[in-house]
Design a protein around this motif. Structure first.
Motif, mmCIF file in Angstrom:
data_model
loop_
_atom_site.group_PDB
_atom_site.id
_atom_site.type_symbol
_atom_site.label_atom_id
_atom_site.label_comp_id
_atom_site.label_asym_id
_atom_site.label_seq_id
_atom_site.Cartn_x
_atom_site.Cartn_y
_atom_site.Cartn_z
ATOM 1 N N ALA A 23 58.949 48.512 57.242
ATOM 2 C CA ALA A 23 59.256 47.941 55.927
ATOM 3 C C ALA A 23 58.626 48.749 54.806
ATOM 4 C CB ALA A 23 58.770 46.491 55.856
ATOM 5 N N GLY A 24 57.508 49.410 55.091
ATOM 6 C CA GLY A 24 56.823 50.200 54.075
ATOM 7 C C GLY A 24 57.273 51.642 54.016
ATOM 8 N N VAL A 25 58.496 51.940 54.494
ATOM 9 C CA VAL A 25 59.000 53.316 54.513
ATOM 10 C C VAL A 25 58.828 53.951 53.131
ATOM 11 C CG1 VAL A 25 61.371 52.503 54.054
ATOM 12 C CG2 VAL A 25 60.995 54.785 55.022
ATOM 13 N N GLY A 26 58.300 55.170 53.125
ATOM 14 C CA GLY A 26 58.075 55.886 51.882
ATOM 15 C C GLY A 26 56.673 55.724 51.336
ATOM 16 N N ARG A 27 55.904 54.743 51.821
ATOM 17 C CA ARG A 27 54.536 54.531 51.324
ATOM 18 C C ARG A 27 53.607 55.584 51.921
ATOM 19 N NH1 ARG A 27 52.069 50.592 48.806
ATOM 20 N NH2 ARG A 27 53.709 49.039 49.112
ATOM 21 N N ARG A 28 52.701 56.085 51.098
ATOM 22 C CA ARG A 28 51.707 57.055 51.558
ATOM 23 C C ARG A 28 50.499 56.306 52.109
ATOM 24 N NH1 ARG A 28 52.415 62.279 52.352
ATOM 25 N NH2 ARG A 28 50.602 62.979 51.133
ATOM 26 N N VAL A 29 50.079 56.652 53.343
ATOM 27 C CA VAL A 29 49.035 55.900 54.025
ATOM 28 C C VAL A 29 48.102 56.829 54.792
ATOM 29 C CG1 VAL A 29 50.505 53.858 54.326
ATOM 30 C CG2 VAL A 29 50.408 55.590 56.137
ATOM 31 N N TYR A 30 46.936 56.264 55.116
ATOM 32 C CA TYR A 30 46.055 56.841 56.131
ATOM 33 C C TYR A 30 46.397 56.111 57.415
ATOM 34 C CZ TYR A 30 41.643 57.986 58.559
ATOM 35 O OH TYR A 30 40.699 58.425 59.468
ATOM 36 N N PRO A 31 47.136 56.744 58.352
ATOM 37 C CA PRO A 31 47.642 56.018 59.523
ATOM 38 C C PRO A 31 46.538 55.541 60.451
ATOM 39 C CG PRO A 31 48.831 58.090 59.178
ATOM 40 C CD PRO A 31 47.612 58.124 58.308
ATOM 41 N N GLY A 32 46.770 54.375 61.039
ATOM 42 C CA GLY A 32 45.810 53.830 61.986
ATOM 43 C C GLY A 32 45.605 54.743 63.180
ATOM 44 N N PHE A 33 46.674 55.414 63.645
ATOM 45 C CA PHE A 33 46.532 56.243 64.846
ATOM 46 C C PHE A 33 45.672 57.470 64.555
ATOM 47 C CE2 PHE A 33 50.485 57.876 62.931
ATOM 48 C CZ PHE A 33 50.283 59.252 62.960
ATOM 49 N N VAL A 34 45.658 57.927 63.308
ATOM 50 C CA VAL A 34 44.790 59.050 62.950
ATOM 51 C C VAL A 34 43.327 58.602 62.967
ATOM 52 C CG1 VAL A 34 44.153 60.659 61.107
ATOM 53 C CG2 VAL A 34 46.564 60.218 61.594
ATOM 54 N N GLN A 35 43.083 57.431 62.401
ATOM 55 C CA GLN A 35 41.715 56.921 62.399
ATOM 56 C C GLN A 35 41.253 56.609 63.815
ATOM 57 O OE1 GLN A 35 40.585 54.622 59.177
ATOM 58 N NE2 GLN A 35 38.793 53.720 60.110
ATOM 59 N N LEU A 36 42.150 56.069 64.644
ATOM 60 C CA LEU A 36 41.785 55.767 66.028
ATOM 61 C C LEU A 36 41.391 57.047 66.776
ATOM 62 C CD1 LEU A 36 41.552 53.686 68.298
ATOM 63 C CD2 LEU A 36 43.966 54.102 68.825
ATOM 64 N N ALA A 37 42.135 58.124 66.527
ATOM 65 C CA ALA A 37 41.799 59.401 67.163
ATOM 66 C C ALA A 37 40.404 59.855 66.739
ATOM 67 C CB ALA A 37 42.839 60.452 66.795
ATOM 68 N N ALA A 38 40.067 59.623 65.457
ATOM 69 C CA ALA A 38 38.730 59.990 64.977
ATOM 70 C C ALA A 38 37.662 59.115 65.629
ATOM 71 C CB ALA A 38 38.676 59.852 63.456
ATOM 72 N N PHE A 39 37.938 57.801 65.733
ATOM 73 C CA PHE A 39 37.000 56.895 66.401
ATOM 74 C C PHE A 39 36.709 57.374 67.825
ATOM 75 C CE2 PHE A 39 38.585 52.990 63.830
ATOM 76 C CZ PHE A 39 37.657 53.255 62.836
ATOM 77 N N MET A 40 37.792 57.635 68.559
ATOM 78 C CA MET A 40 37.647 57.943 69.980
ATOM 79 C C MET A 40 37.009 59.302 70.203
ATOM 80 S SD MET A 40 41.010 56.167 71.703
ATOM 81 C CE MET A 40 40.217 56.031 73.294
ATOM 82 N N SER A 41 37.261 60.242 69.288
ATOM 83 C CA SER A 41 36.681 61.580 69.461
ATOM 84 C C SER A 41 35.162 61.555 69.336
ATOM 85 C CB SER A 41 37.275 62.541 68.436
ATOM 86 O OG SER A 41 36.888 62.189 67.115
ATOM 87 N N MET A 42 34.622 60.547 68.630
ATOM 88 C CA MET A 42 33.169 60.450 68.468
ATOM 89 C C MET A 42 32.480 60.103 69.783
ATOM 90 S SD MET A 42 33.048 58.416 64.819
ATOM 91 C CE MET A 42 31.259 58.194 64.852
ATOM 92 N N ASN A 43 33.222 59.412 70.690
ATOM 93 C CA ASN A 43 32.647 59.025 71.992
ATOM 94 C C ASN A 43 33.687 59.267 73.088
ATOM 95 O OD1 ASN A 43 29.973 57.568 71.250
ATOM 96 N ND2 ASN A 43 31.465 56.635 69.882
ATOM 97 N N LEU A 44 34.272 60.452 73.068
ATOM 98 C CA LEU A 44 35.395 60.734 73.961
ATOM 99 C C LEU A 44 35.021 60.597 75.432
ATOM 100 C CD1 LEU A 44 38.339 61.528 74.079
ATOM 101 C CD2 LEU A 44 37.648 63.937 74.080
ATOM 102 N N GLU A 45 33.867 61.109 75.824
ATOM 103 C CA GLU A 45 33.468 61.044 77.239
ATOM 104 C C GLU A 45 33.325 59.592 77.698
ATOM 105 O OE1 GLU A 45 30.047 63.391 78.074
ATOM 106 O OE2 GLU A 45 31.013 65.279 77.511
ATOM 107 N N ARG A 46 32.789 58.741 76.823
ATOM 108 C CA ARG A 46 32.612 57.337 77.187
ATOM 109 C C ARG A 46 33.963 56.661 77.409
ATOM 110 N NH1 ARG A 46 29.267 53.716 73.098
ATOM 111 N NH2 ARG A 46 31.284 53.550 72.072
#
Length: 423
Positions: free
Chosen positions: A248-271
């Motif tokens: 529904a928000g097509v065209g809206r500029r965002v910081y995507p959740g999947f990008v932030q999730l990748a950053a979260f997980m990279s901080m403790n990737l081995e765990r």
């Protein structure tokens, strides 16, 4: 472009996901005579892991239907008390008859729990809400995924966030208590300061900040250092993308959740890798209880939402790079935010000894900013042996942190009850 590629990857994996689902169902079917063999468990485990790694994680349900109060079951209904396209103010209303049966006939303090708008859904605070329900009328901010808000609804930035907090406090009524968990600390303090300066009847009776970056300059963590080391233009160019169809928000500029999730997980990737390997081993051994615990955690952890471009970038700029609030330079709608004018709002800060998101001292900084508060309305607590998540959830929160918060709310509540009765 990245958002479209991410979506394309999800749909491209659909045939493999369907095949894995079929294999999982076949090898776990009670009609399959080989289901208990080692080979069957291995195939089932591998298929199940693939499905869980590639499926879409939507908004989790709150699932709070009952709470135990003094050993008595009390039914809970989930209601929407106020809303905009960006948030639903959820009220977890406890059944009045059940409350009387539990010996709670007098009204109990209203508490607004301000959930973080930083990637995960508000349901991450499910345990927090359940704990507060034992002694309070609980409201919580249930933020919307920006990709689901049509672009015609306009922008949502850090100052809209502050306005929303003020409006929700007004919707709850006179002198509610507010608890801000992590990210909402600075905008919640700003909202309280503005309401205090205006002597609004709905200004908070107390405010509790838990693991919040009130002053991110203190005890900087990996997250703080990333925000400091990268220039503002880097965030504009590298983490902001356009929502594609069919959202529904097509065209809206965002910081995507999947990008932030990748950053979260990279901080403790081995765990995380080790956790998934253990999950696979639990399934192969038939250890369903341990596997279920893994699923419960990752069903919540992998459910993420998008943030609007303007909210995310303003937070990076004003909270983590220019530190406007602790430096006394934050302006809201052209008006200077002045926490030192707060005179009658209790202040409790809670930090975790091992917090690797908001370091020790970042939350305590609120005390120096609220210089006009008398000492009897201030309290600080550092919980030993917990990290960021343990500040607001888990056993130590329930047994050691929450009793202090409850006592502080109770200590600040009677004076305001007396004021209301004499008004």
């Amino acid at each position: 472009m990245l958002y479209s590629l991410y979506e394309a990857g999800f749909y491209a994996a659909a045939p493999l996901r369907a095949a894995a689902l079929a294999a999982r169902d076949f090898w776990s079917s009670p009609l399959n005579p080989a289901r208990d063999s080692e080979a069957a468990r291995r195939i089932y485990a591998g298929a199940d892991l693939f499905v869980n790694l590639t499926r879409r994680y939507g908004r989790p349900a709150w699932g709070i239907h009952e709470v135990q109060i003094d050993g008595k079951p009390v039914r809970v209904s989930e209601e929407t008390a106020w809303s905009t396209p960006w948030v639903k103010l959820k009220h977890f209303a406890r059944d009045p008859d059940d409350l009387r049966q539990a010996g709670r006939s007098e009204p109990e303090p209203a508490v607004l729990i301000v959930a973080p708008l930083s990637g995960h859904y508000a349901t991450l605070l499910r345990g927090t809400v359940q704990t507060f329900l034992q002694d309070h009328e609980v409201y919580v901010t249930d933020w919307e995924n920006a990709r689901n808000v049509p672009i015609v609804e306009g922008r949502f930035d850090l100052h809209d966030y502050i306005d929303h907090i003020r409006q929700m406090l007004r919707a709850i009524g006179p002198r509610p208590h507010v608890v801000a968990v992590c990210q909402p600390g600075p905008p919640t303090l700003a909202a309280a300061a503005l309401m205090a300066e205006d002597a609004e009847p709905s200004r908070p009776a107390s405010m509790t900040f838990m693991g919040s970056p009130i002053d991110a300059r203190l005890s900087p963590t990996v997250t703080n250092k990333l925000a400091e080391e990268k220039p503002f233009a880097w965030f504009e160019s590298n983490v902001i993308y356009t929502v594609p169809a069919p959202y529904a928000g097509v065209g809206r500029r965002v910081y995507p959740g999947f990008v932030q999730l990748a950053a979260f997980m990279s901080m403790n990737l081995e765990r995380h890798q080790e956790a998934h390997l253990q999950y696979l081993q639990h399934l192969m051994r038939g250890d369903g209880d341990s596997a279920d615990k893994h699923l419960d955690f990752y069903d919540e952890y992998l459910s993420v939402l998008d943030l609007t471009e303007e909210f995310y970038l303003q937070t990076i700029d004003q909270v983590f790079q220019r530190y406007l609030l602790p430096k006394g330079e934050l302006e809201h709608r052209g008006r200077l935010v002045r926490p030192e004018l707060i005179r009658d709002i209790g202040l409790l800060t809670v930090e975790g000894e091992n917090d690797d998101i908001s370091g020790i001292g970042q939350t305590q900084a609120a005390h120096a900013l609220c210089a006009g508060l008398p000492e009897e309305l201030k309290e600080d607590y550092v919980q030993p042996h917990v990290g960021h998540y343990g500040v607001f959830n888990g056993r130590r929160f329930r047994e050691e942190i929450y009793p202090r918060v409850r006592a502080f709310i109770g200590r600040t509540q009677p004076a305001f009850d007396k004021q209301r009765r004499s008004a």
